[in-house]
Design an enzyme around this catalytic site. Structure first.
Site, PDB file in Angstrom:
ATOM      1  CE  LYS A 144      -2.883  21.069  44.569  1.00  0.00           C
ATOM      2  NZ  LYS A 144      -1.897  21.080  43.499  1.00  0.00           N
ATOM      3  CG  ASP A 185      -4.244  24.778  43.954  1.00  0.00           C
ATOM      4  OD1 ASP A 185      -4.612  24.899  42.766  1.00  0.00           O
ATOM      5  OD2 ASP A 185      -3.087  24.455  44.289  1.00  0.00           O
TER       6      ASP A 185
HETATM    7  O1  C5P Z   1      -2.948  31.436  43.677  1.00  0.00           O
HETATM    8  P1  C5P Z   1      -1.757  31.192  44.519  1.00  0.00           P
HETATM    9  O2  C5P Z   1      -1.528  32.301  45.523  1.00  0.00           O
HETATM   10  O3  C5P Z   1      -1.763  29.855  45.175  1.00  0.00           O
HETATM   11  O4  C5P Z   1      -0.512  31.195  43.544  1.00  0.00           O
HETATM   12  C1  C5P Z   1       0.812  31.267  44.024  1.00  0.00           C
HETATM   13  C2  C5P Z   1       1.731  31.626  42.874  1.00  0.00           C
HETATM   14  O5  C5P Z   1       1.757  30.545  41.946  1.00  0.00           O
HETATM   15  C3  C5P Z   1       1.307  32.831  42.058  1.00  0.00           C
HETATM   16  O6  C5P Z   1       1.788  34.023  42.600  1.00  0.00           O
HETATM   17  C4  C5P Z   1       1.947  32.527  40.704  1.00  0.00           C
HETATM   18  O7  C5P Z   1       3.323  32.806  40.726  1.00  0.00           O
HETATM   19  C5  C5P Z   1       1.820  31.017  40.609  1.00  0.00           C
HETATM   20  N1  C5P Z   1       0.613  30.574  39.884  1.00  0.00           N
HETATM   21  C6  C5P Z   1       0.523  30.796  38.526  1.00  0.00           C
HETATM   22  N2  C5P Z   1      -0.576  30.376  37.825  1.00  0.00           N
HETATM   23  C7  C5P Z   1      -1.583  29.719  38.455  1.00  0.00           C
HETATM   24  C8  C5P Z   1      -1.517  29.475  39.844  1.00  0.00           C
HETATM   25  C9  C5P Z   1      -0.405  29.921  40.520  1.00  0.00           C
HETATM   26  O8  C5P Z   1       1.441  31.379  37.926  1.00  0.00           O
HETATM   27  N3  C5P Z   1      -2.645  29.302  37.743  1.00  0.00           N
END
Ligand code: C5P
Length: 279
Positions: free
Chosen positions: A12, A135
């Protein structure tokens, strides 16, 4: 009934990524025009098996997001799944901001639902996806979506035409939490916009990534990559997600192909992909 199913798991690109101040739950509110890429993808094969297994070079077993996708399907169903094996062939680089692990998880959700004929509609798959990562719901749907919340709230938008994307691999991998932590130190963010930009992608407003200064602070060598993408003719240069891959945007196929040839091995010339066709 099939014993195996193979799906592609596209990378993506956040064609625009606006980021707001950190929320109490540690996530950041985002507003992002996300597109799936045709031209850079992993392959995910699921099979009925005697026991659960996830095989992927460098990240086998429970550490893989595909494993968490299987847990999330069980949580959504409220029961254990018959065991499956998941085999992932990687082309999308890790720690690149291209959603590789998230896309493998999304493809796993869809493939396992279809292989086992699970009674889950697409909205249930997206709920399971949101448990796995911010995502992952987008990568279940594909196409072009305006994503808000922490990235899981999606609104379909037209797939941009006349866009070629040269994706260049990371000079250094960047972990998403590390880049967001740098963003918290460096940025003075305001709430991200609610509506998608009205202008076409090449008229400004879209090719923006609020994480760029934070990623550059973590990996100053990205500056040279950005300059080189400009030198091979990119109309806009973007950090991919939280990095460290970078993308050059082109309005004509020939310009993109010329830039790929000038860049050399490792770069992938991609087009926006349409939304996923569900069975
Ligand atoms: O959602 P995901 O597990 O992919 O996110 C990984 C890390 O990325 C989260 O723990 C956070 O630190 C950061 N993140 C964030 N804000 C978002 C998406 C991700 O701070 N909208």
């Amino acid at each position: 009934m099939a014993d195996a199913l193979r799906l592609t798991a596209p990378a993506k690109l956040n064609l625009c990524l606006r980021v707001g101040p950190v929320r109490p739950d540690g996530y950041h509110p985002v507003a992002s025009l996300m597109i799936a890429l045709d031209g850079l993808e992993d392959t995910v094969t699921v099979r009925r098996a005697a026991r659960r297994e996830v095989r992927c070079p460098g990240i086998d077993g429970p550490a893989n997001l595909a494993w968490r996708a299987l847990d999330a399907l069980e949580a959504e169903l409220g029961e254990r799944l018959p065991p499956v094996s998941v085999e992932i062939a990687k082309r999308i680089p890790a720690e690149a901001g291209l959603g590789g692990g998230s896309s493998d998880a999304a493809a796993t959700l869809v493939a396992v639902r279809d292989l086992l004929d699970l009674p889950l509609e697409v909205d249930a798959l997206e709920r399971a996806a949101a448990r796995v990562g911010s995502d992952v719901p987008f990568l279940v749907r594909g196409g072009a979506q305006w994503a808000t919340g922490r990235g899981e709230r999606l609104l379909p938008v037209p797939v941009p035409g006349d866009l070629w994307v040269l994706v260049v691999p990371p000079v250094t991998g960047l972990s998403t939490p590390r880049v967001y932590a740098a963003f918290d130190r460096l940025a003075r963010p305001t709430d991200p916009p609610v509506e998608p930009p009205a202008a076409p992608w090449d008229r400004g407003g879209w090719a923006v990534n609020d994480l760029w200064p934070a990623a550059l602070a973590c990996a100053p060598r990205l500056g040279a990559v950005a300059r080189r993408l400009g030198a091979v003719g990119a109309r806009h240069v973007l950090l991919c997600g939280s990095g460290g891959a970078m993308a050059g945007l082109f309005g004509e196929r020939d310009a993109g192909a010329h830039a790929r040839a000038a860049w050399g091995p490792g770069a992938a010339l991609c087009r926006p992909a349409g939304p996923r066709a569900f069975r």
